[in-house]
Design a protein around this motif. Structure first.
Motif, PDB file in Angstrom:
ATOM      1  N   MET A   1      48.435  44.772  33.509  1.00 45.40           N
ATOM      2  CA  MET A   1      48.838  43.442  33.917  1.00 45.40           C
ATOM      3  C   MET A   1      48.034  43.049  35.148  1.00 45.40           C
ATOM      4  O   MET A   1      46.970  42.521  35.025  1.00 45.40           O
ATOM      5  N   THR A   2      48.519  43.329  36.323  1.00 40.79           N
ATOM      6  CA  THR A   2      47.766  43.001  37.533  1.00 40.79           C
ATOM      7  C   THR A   2      47.500  44.277  38.300  1.00 40.79           C
ATOM      8  O   THR A   2      48.279  45.221  38.261  1.00 40.79           O
ATOM      9  N   ALA A   3      46.400  44.284  39.017  1.00 41.04           N
ATOM     10  CA  ALA A   3      46.050  45.444  39.830  1.00 41.04           C
ATOM     11  C   ALA A   3      46.929  45.463  41.071  1.00 41.04           C
ATOM     12  O   ALA A   3      47.449  44.430  41.490  1.00 41.04           O
ATOM     13  N   PRO A   4      47.119  46.639  41.687  1.00 39.51           N
ATOM     14  CA  PRO A   4      47.882  46.692  42.924  1.00 39.51           C
ATOM     15  C   PRO A   4      47.291  45.727  43.960  1.00 39.51           C
ATOM     16  O   PRO A   4      46.084  45.535  44.030  1.00 39.51           O
ATOM     17  N   ASN A   5      48.161  45.120  44.730  1.00 42.30           N
ATOM     18  CA  ASN A   5      47.776  44.166  45.776  1.00 42.30           C
ATOM     19  C   ASN A   5      47.164  42.885  45.215  1.00 42.30           C
ATOM     20  O   ASN A   5      46.525  42.140  45.946  1.00 42.30           O
ATOM     21  N   GLU A   6      47.326  42.631  43.921  1.00 44.79           N
ATOM     22  CA  GLU A   6      46.830  41.407  43.314  1.00 44.79           C
ATOM     23  C   GLU A   6      48.027  40.498  43.029  1.00 44.79           C
ATOM     24  O   GLU A   6      49.066  40.948  42.578  1.00 44.79           O
ATOM     25  N   LEU A   7      47.868  39.211  43.308  1.00 45.84           N
ATOM     26  CA  LEU A   7      48.941  38.265  43.037  1.00 45.84           C
ATOM     27  C   LEU A   7      49.026  37.984  41.543  1.00 45.84           C
ATOM     28  O   LEU A   7      48.015  37.849  40.871  1.00 45.84           O
ATOM     29  N   ARG A   8      50.243  37.880  41.054  1.00 48.80           N
ATOM     30  CA  ARG A   8      50.465  37.555  39.642  1.00 48.80           C
ATOM     31  C   ARG A   8      50.842  36.082  39.541  1.00 48.80           C
ATOM     32  O   ARG A   8      51.755  35.615  40.203  1.00 48.80           O
ATOM     33  N   LEU A   9      50.139  35.360  38.693  1.00 48.68           N
ATOM     34  CA  LEU A   9      50.493  33.975  38.409  1.00 48.68           C
ATOM     35  C   LEU A   9      51.748  33.978  37.557  1.00 48.68           C
ATOM     36  O   LEU A   9      51.783  34.589  36.486  1.00 48.68           O
ATOM     37  N   LEU A  10      52.784  33.316  38.038  1.00 50.88           N
ATOM     38  CA  LEU A  10      54.048  33.296  37.310  1.00 50.88           C
ATOM     39  C   LEU A  10      54.038  32.207  36.238  1.00 50.88           C
ATOM     40  O   LEU A  10      53.302  31.230  36.351  1.00 50.88           O
ATOM     41  N   PRO A  11      54.867  32.365  35.207  1.00 54.87           N
ATOM     42  CA  PRO A  11      54.837  31.428  34.085  1.00 54.87           C
ATOM     43  C   PRO A  11      55.624  30.143  34.326  1.00 54.87           C
ATOM     44  O   PRO A  11      56.069  29.500  33.386  1.00 54.87           O
ATOM     45  N   TRP A  12      55.810  29.775  35.561  1.00 51.29           N
ATOM     46  CA  TRP A  12      56.457  28.506  35.888  1.00 51.29           C
ATOM     47  C   TRP A  12      55.755  27.909  37.089  1.00 51.29           C
ATOM     48  O   TRP A  12      55.025  28.586  37.805  1.00 51.29           O
ATOM     49  N   SER A  13      55.977  26.625  37.292  1.00 56.02           N
ATOM     50  CA  SER A  13      55.351  25.905  38.401  1.00 56.02           C
ATOM     51  C   SER A  13      56.364  25.666  39.500  1.00 56.02           C
ATOM     52  O   SER A  13      57.571  25.630  39.258  1.00 56.02           O
ATOM     53  N   LYS A  18      52.739  22.858  41.412  1.00 57.38           N
ATOM     54  CA  LYS A  18      51.813  23.845  41.998  1.00 57.38           C
ATOM     55  C   LYS A  18      52.122  25.228  41.440  1.00 57.38           C
ATOM     56  O   LYS A  18      53.258  25.549  41.129  1.00 57.38           O
ATOM     57  N   PRO A  19      51.090  26.063  41.299  1.00 59.60           N
ATOM     58  CA  PRO A  19      51.306  27.405  40.747  1.00 59.60           C
ATOM     59  C   PRO A  19      52.154  28.267  41.683  1.00 59.60           C
ATOM     60  O   PRO A  19      52.137  28.095  42.897  1.00 59.60           O
ATOM     61  N   CYS A  20      52.917  29.171  41.083  1.00 61.51           N
ATOM     62  CA  CYS A  20      53.717  30.149  41.822  1.00 61.51           C
ATOM     63  C   CYS A  20      53.121  31.530  41.573  1.00 61.51           C
ATOM     64  O   CYS A  20      52.693  31.828  40.464  1.00 61.51           O
ATOM     65  N   TYR A  21      53.130  32.352  42.605  1.00 62.58           N
ATOM     66  CA  TYR A  21      52.572  33.694  42.500  1.00 62.58           C
ATOM     67  C   TYR A  21      53.596  34.724  42.957  1.00 62.58           C
ATOM     68  O   TYR A  21      54.453  34.437  43.790  1.00 62.58           O
ATOM     69  N   LEU A  22      53.468  35.926  42.424  1.00 64.59           N
ATOM     70  CA  LEU A  22      54.325  37.044  42.790  1.00 64.59           C
ATOM     71  C   LEU A  22      53.446  38.141  43.363  1.00 64.59           C
ATOM     72  O   LEU A  22      52.431  38.510  42.781  1.00 64.59           O
ATOM     73  N   SER A  23      53.853  38.663  44.503  1.00 63.41           N
ATOM     74  CA  SER A  23      53.160  39.781  45.121  1.00 63.41           C
ATOM     75  C   SER A  23      54.090  40.983  45.096  1.00 63.41           C
ATOM     76  O   SER A  23      55.092  41.026  45.820  1.00 63.41           O
ATOM     77  N   THR A  24      53.777  41.949  44.241  1.00 66.20           N
ATOM     78  CA  THR A  24      54.582  43.164  44.156  1.00 66.20           C
ATOM     79  C   THR A  24      53.767  44.273  43.502  1.00 66.20           C
ATOM     80  O   THR A  24      52.866  44.010  42.709  1.00 66.20           O
ATOM     81  N   ASP A  25      54.093  45.480  43.852  1.00 61.84           N
ATOM     82  CA  ASP A  25      53.489  46.644  43.205  1.00 61.84           C
ATOM     83  C   ASP A  25      54.439  47.240  42.165  1.00 61.84           C
ATOM     84  O   ASP A  25      54.137  48.253  41.563  1.00 61.84           O
ATOM     85  N   ASP A  26      55.593  46.584  41.962  1.00 61.94           N
ATOM     86  CA  ASP A  26      56.621  47.105  41.060  1.00 61.94           C
ATOM     87  C   ASP A  26      56.697  46.274  39.784  1.00 61.94           C
ATOM     88  O   ASP A  26      57.358  45.241  39.737  1.00 61.94           O
ATOM     89  N   PRO A  27      56.004  46.706  38.716  1.00 62.53           N
ATOM     90  CA  PRO A  27      56.042  45.955  37.462  1.00 62.53           C
ATOM     91  C   PRO A  27      57.422  45.970  36.812  1.00 62.53           C
ATOM     92  O   PRO A  27      57.695  45.186  35.912  1.00 62.53           O
ATOM     93  N   GLY A  28      58.319  46.837  37.274  1.00 62.60           N
ATOM     94  CA  GLY A  28      59.670  46.908  36.731  1.00 62.60           C
ATOM     95  C   GLY A  28      60.688  46.173  37.575  1.00 62.60           C
ATOM     96  O   GLY A  28      61.879  46.209  37.282  1.00 62.60           O
ATOM     97  N   GLY A  29      60.221  45.482  38.605  1.00 61.27           N
ATOM     98  CA  GLY A  29      61.130  44.749  39.478  1.00 61.27           C
ATOM     99  C   GLY A  29      61.727  43.542  38.783  1.00 61.27           C
ATOM    100  O   GLY A  29      61.251  43.097  37.732  1.00 61.27           O
ATOM    101  N   THR A  86      45.909  33.486  31.684  1.00 62.40           N
ATOM    102  CA  THR A  86      45.333  33.581  33.025  1.00 62.40           C
ATOM    103  C   THR A  86      46.047  34.662  33.818  1.00 62.40           C
ATOM    104  O   THR A  86      45.420  35.496  34.477  1.00 62.40           O
ATOM    105  N   SER A  87      47.369  34.664  33.732  1.00 66.38           N
ATOM    106  CA  SER A  87      48.160  35.641  34.466  1.00 66.38           C
ATOM    107  C   SER A  87      47.826  37.064  34.039  1.00 66.38           C
ATOM    108  O   SER A  87      47.769  37.972  34.849  1.00 66.38           O
ATOM    109  N   ARG A  88      47.587  37.235  32.781  1.00 67.15           N
ATOM    110  CA  ARG A  88      47.304  38.579  32.266  1.00 67.15           C
ATOM    111  C   ARG A  88      45.835  38.965  32.403  1.00 67.15           C
ATOM    112  O   ARG A  88      45.422  40.022  31.964  1.00 67.15           O
ATOM    113  N   GLY A  89      45.057  38.070  32.976  1.00 63.02           N
ATOM    114  CA  GLY A  89      43.667  38.413  33.239  1.00 63.02           C
ATOM    115  C   GLY A  89      42.748  38.276  32.057  1.00 63.02           C
ATOM    116  O   GLY A  89      41.641  38.804  32.067  1.00 63.02           O
ATOM    117  N   HIS A  90      43.175  37.549  31.014  1.00 66.71           N
ATOM    118  CA  HIS A  90      42.339  37.401  29.833  1.00 66.71           C
ATOM    119  C   HIS A  90      41.303  36.297  29.983  1.00 66.71           C
ATOM    120  O   HIS A  90      40.417  36.179  29.160  1.00 66.71           O
TER     121      HIS A  90
END
Length: 102
Positions: A1-13, A18-29, A86-90
């Motif tokens: 999905m995203t690399a550590p310390n990389e922001l994830r684009l969330l699927p909502w605005s 404006k885009p929303c981003y998530l900063s976390t190292d916990d994919p299970g959060g 985009t969020s998944r890096g494709h």
């Protein structure tokens, strides 16, 4: 999905679309799982709309109003699918497929 310390684009605005981003190292959060679930719903909706569009195109009796409604729904679904991709890096931010078509 995203690399550590990389922001994830969330699927909502956010506000102002404006885009929303998530900063976390916990994919299970909680927020990561929520985003994953919303993405799954968005992709499922896009798949259902694609089936409906195929049927509408095959049906000579589909009204113009029905087609307009379907196009509006497809436009929203396509926007969601692009955000998921985009969020998944494709998609590469530096590559616009419309430029290579010219």
């Amino acid at each position: 999905m995203t690399a550590p310390n990389e922001l994830r684009l969330l699927p909502w605005s956010g506000p102002g679309d404006k885009p929303c981003y998530l900063s976390t190292d916990d994919p299970g959060g909680y927020m990561s799982r929520l985003a994953d679930n919303i993405e799954a719903v968005q992709l499922g909706t896009a798949s259902d709309l694609l089936d409906a569009a195929s049927e509408a195109l095959d049906n000579q009796g589909t009204s113009l109003d029905d087609m307009r409604c379907l196009v509006k729904e497809l436009t929203g679904a396509l926007r969601d699918v692009l955000r998921v991709a985009t969020s998944r890096g494709h998609l590469r931010a530096t590559c616009d497929p419309r430029e290579s078509a010219n």
